[in-house]
Structures are given as C-alpha cells and as structure tokens.
Design a protein around this motif. Structure first.
Motif, mmCIF file in Angstrom:
data_model
loop_
_atom_site.group_PDB
_atom_site.id
_atom_site.type_symbol
_atom_site.label_atom_id
_atom_site.label_comp_id
_atom_site.label_asym_id
_atom_site.label_seq_id
_atom_site.Cartn_x
_atom_site.Cartn_y
_atom_site.Cartn_z
ATOM 1 N N THR A 129 31.733 -40.680 15.671
ATOM 2 C CA THR A 129 31.141 -40.995 17.026
ATOM 3 C C THR A 129 31.027 -42.769 17.531
ATOM 4 N N TYR A 130 30.277 -43.387 16.215
ATOM 5 C CA TYR A 130 29.965 -44.822 16.150
ATOM 6 C C TYR A 130 30.842 -45.912 15.759
ATOM 7 N N MET A 131 31.876 -45.481 14.727
ATOM 8 C CA MET A 131 32.582 -46.425 14.166
ATOM 9 C C MET A 131 33.869 -47.073 15.047
ATOM 10 N N PRO A 132 34.108 -48.321 15.122
ATOM 11 C CA PRO A 132 35.124 -48.688 15.811
ATOM 12 C C PRO A 132 36.550 -48.453 15.291
ATOM 13 N N PHE A 164 28.026 -39.467 -1.554
ATOM 14 C CA PHE A 164 28.474 -40.506 -0.971
ATOM 15 C C PHE A 164 29.616 -40.419 -0.142
ATOM 16 N N ILE A 165 29.750 -41.403 0.995
ATOM 17 C CA ILE A 165 30.943 -41.569 1.650
ATOM 18 C C ILE A 165 31.327 -43.152 1.401
ATOM 19 N N TRP A 166 32.851 -43.235 1.424
ATOM 20 C CA TRP A 166 33.174 -44.661 1.035
ATOM 21 C C TRP A 166 34.037 -45.146 2.454
ATOM 22 N N VAL A 167 33.407 -46.114 2.779
ATOM 23 C CA VAL A 167 34.061 -46.966 4.049
ATOM 24 C C VAL A 167 35.002 -47.995 3.823
ATOM 25 N N LYS A 190 24.811 -45.595 14.144
ATOM 26 C CA LYS A 190 24.708 -46.149 15.252
ATOM 27 C C LYS A 190 24.631 -47.760 15.184
ATOM 28 N N ARG A 191 23.536 -48.160 14.284
ATOM 29 C CA ARG A 191 23.354 -49.601 14.217
ATOM 30 C C ARG A 191 24.358 -50.191 13.471
ATOM 31 N N LEU A 192 24.702 -49.634 12.474
ATOM 32 C CA LEU A 192 25.847 -50.208 11.652
ATOM 33 C C LEU A 192 27.270 -50.404 12.454
ATOM 34 N N GLY A 193 27.370 -49.318 12.992
ATOM 35 C CA GLY A 193 28.642 -49.459 14.140
ATOM 36 C C GLY A 193 28.416 -50.694 15.295
ATOM 37 N N ARG A 194 27.380 -51.041 15.416
ATOM 38 C CA ARG A 194 27.126 -51.997 16.577
ATOM 39 C C ARG A 194 27.423 -53.388 15.572
#
Length: 412
Positions: free
Chosen positions: A324-327, A340-343, A399-403
């Motif tokens: 939803t929130y990642m660009p 864990f999730i690796w980004v 959501k905040r991290l996406g911002r």
C-alpha cells in the motif's frame, strides 16, 4: 595527587580483537524503551507470547523435593539428559534419527556458532556464507579471523574456484554456513535443490556444513523442506557419517532469556564441542534446562501453534502495508515464515541515512542492511521485523516509513 596514565590496553589485545565490532542490532534494541518509536528493528520474540505461567510452575517444581539439589548443582557438559532425550524425539520428527550422544546443549545457538568458529577456523581460512547473512554468525566467526566468500547454492561457481580463492587468501575452505529456513535477515528459505547443491559442494570441497535452524519451527504457509541434516543422512545413511552440523534453539519458540540451544551432529564433532564447553563454561544452567524440558514436554506444539498464528497475522499486515505505502522502485521479500522481511531500496538510497531520517522525522526504527554483508556492501537494503508490533502499529509504521522514502532525503 597525580594520577598515573592508564594502561595502554589495545597493544595487549590479540589481533582477533580488532574484528570484534558492536552489533548495530543490539544498539537499536535500546530504542524499544522509547514509547514513541515504532520499532521494526529487534528480531526478537514478542514477550507477551512467552509461556510465563508454565515456566513459573516448571521452575517451582525443579526447586522442590528431590530435584532441587540437581537443579542447583554442577552437571555434565553434554547437557541435562531428559532434555537431550526429548530432542532426540524432536529431531526424529524432522527426519533426523539420532541418539543423545549426538546432542549437546549450548547457551543458545549463538554459543554453538562461536564454538564452531573456534573448532574449524584457523586465521586465513575461508567460511562460505550468504550475501547477506546473519550478523551474529559474522560476529561469532570474526574472532577467528577468517576470509569470507559468497555461498551461491544455485550459482555456477565450482568447487575448484572456491578452493583456489581460499588458497590465494592464505587458507582452506572449512565450512559453509546457511540459515536454511526463513533466514535472518532476508526471511527467505532455501529450496530443496539449493540444499542439495550445498551438500554437493561440501562433498566436493570436503568441508563441514553449519545449518542454523533458529527459525525452523516458524512456518506459516507452504510445504516443509527437509533440513540439510536430514538430506545429508539420506545420502550417507547415518548421522555419524554426515558432515552437517544442526544448530537449534528454544529462543524463538519458548523463551530466549533462558539461553538454551543445542547442536545435533556426528559424535566426533559433539565430542570436540563437549571439550570446548568444559573449557568455556562447564555446562549450561541446569535449572534452565530442566525448565525448558518440562515446558517443551508439556506443550511445545501448542506453544508453536500459538506463536505461528500471531506472527502470521503480523507478517500479512506488513506485506499488505508495504504494497500500500511503498513507492515505485522499492522491493521486498515475501517470506513463508520467520520474523523478517528484507527490503531493497533504489540504488541511490542508503539504509543508514534513511534510518537517521526516519527516526528524526517519523520515529520509526529498522536495521540498515549493510551490517549483514561480510564485505560491507548492501547499503541500499534494510531489515524489517514484524514480531513485536501489532497490526495497527505495523500499518502506521510502514505508512510513515513510506513517507520518508518518498521524500528522497537519503542519498548514498
């Protein structure tokens, strides 16, 4: 009064001390005490899920009646025999027939990694590890001054290539280290063909395989994949003719604070590790082993089912929030289990700089990925843990991290 200058300690330290570095993760755990920070940093179990009441009863029982003397006394280095017998049954359920002589109790699987580094590595020897790999493994092995080479199970590197590279760096290849199930930090699981290839490579190189199985019980979907040790036994016919060393832990299933893990391996390996245990700390705390045995015997499967249900929901919430929130330009793993999730960020972004900005602007914490690479690469990666945040916190935090990421304020 004049004060004499202090001793120049560094010149007395062994050369291996230069490779001992502070863990970025242990430092980030301090953020958990700040109530306004949403933390995806610590890869630790949720304490609300610990079977505290069961442990209270187990400890009371161990300190009562005829058992209290044994609970508080010195004990054998191999470990509490009833717990080792329970583990024999547990390993058999994973396709690993063995006896208690194939089991050593350690103070968490982290101690096992330290012992194995000490057992196998001479300065300049090569350890094959993932890229990225578990930071705690690198810290354990670093003290023995190895060279790290990249373990690529499904790649096209030959045994001869690994051998020549190791020789050029002053040593031999000694082992391949793999976290096969829901690895820390990526959350990824090695498929069966990759596991078979590791065993093929180890056979060609005549090296050991260290299987870190800390998260093996935390599967939320998909089919079980046999442990490397089970596949090795299927090839060789007996655990005592295998080259795989299985490191297990109760830290992610029952409780990490009691520091109880185990090694399952061929008897010659266990015998050497027992000698190392005698020299290091004599034995793991008997009281803790007795409590673990009681709680595991009475309700291990029920406890595992409980934590699986909770963590599955949190994993799903984080994956949904990321979608939803990642660009555009940000990607992530989709683990079948673990914590864990690796980004992976766009190439121009730096995880450490992103963390600084994220804490300042949005009060969200995570672990920059660079720490998990033996060569210091991976600057544009990060690790998110979903184990200690509820679904509401996960949605808000992502959501905040996406911002912050959309703001693009983190050039490499």
């Amino acid at each position: 009064m004049d004060i004499a200058p202090g001793l120049d300690w560094p010149h007395l330290f062994a050369t291996r001390a230069e490779r001992m570095k502070a863990s970025e993760i242990r430092e980030l755990l301090k953020l958990l005490d700040q109530p306004d920070v949403i933390s995806f940093a610590g890869g630790i179990p949720d304490p609300a899920l610990f079977p505290a009441q069961a442990f209270g009863a187990a400890l009371t029982s161990a300190l009562s009646g005829d058992s209290k003397g044994a609970a508080l006394q010195y004990s054998v280095s191999e470990g509490y025999r009833p717990l080792r017998d329970w583990l024999v049954t547990r390993m058999a359920s994973l396709g690993v027939p063995c006896t208690a002589d194939n089991i050593l109790i350690t103070s968490g699987s982290q101690q096992a990694l330290d012992y194995l580094g000490k057992l196998f590595l001479t300065k300049g020897d090569t350890a094959l590890v993932g890229w990225p790999t578990y930071l705690g493994a690198l810290q354990a092995f670093n003290a023995y001054e190895p060279y790290y080479d990249r373990l690529t199970p499904l790649g096209n590197r030959s045994a001869a290539d690994y051998r020549e590279t190791a020789r050029a760096n002053g040593g031999q290849v000694k082992f391949a280290y793999a976290s096969a199930d829901f690895a820390n930090p990526t959350g990824e699981t090695l498929p069966a063909p990759a596991r078979e290839r590791i065993l093929d490579l180890a056979t060609e190189l005549d090296i050991a395989v260290i299987e870190d199985a800390a998260y093996q019980s935390l599967r939320y979907e998909g089919d079980e994949v046999p442990p490397l040790l089970a596949l090795d036994i299927a090839r060789s016919g007996s655990i005592n003719t295998t080259r795989t060393i299985y490191c297990g832990s109760f830290s992610k299933t029952l409780a990490p604070g009691l520091r109880v893990g185990w090694v399952c391996a061929a008897e010659p390996v266990i015998s050497k590790l027992v000698l190392m245990k005698q020299a290091a700390d004599l034995h793991s705390a008997t009281l803790n082993q007795m409590a673990i045995h009681t709680v595991a015997s009475d309700g291990f499967e029920a406890q595992v089912a409980k934590i699986r249900e909770t963590y599955r929901g949190r994993r799903d919430a984080m994956l949904s929030a990321l979608r939803t929130y990642m660009p555009e330009g940000v990607s992530w793993t989709k683990p079948d289990g673990g914590m864990f999730i690796w980004v992976t960020l766009p190439e121009h972004m730096d995880g450490a700089a992103l963390l600084a900005e994220s804490l300042k602007a949005e009060r969200v914490a995570f672990v920059p990925g660079k720490a998990f690479f033996a060569d210091g690469s991976g600057a544009n990666t990060l690790r998110l843990s979903f184990s200690c945040a509820n679904e509401t916190m996960i949605d808000e935090g992502i959501k905040r991290l996406g911002r912050v990421i959309r703001g693009g304020k983190t050039p490499a």
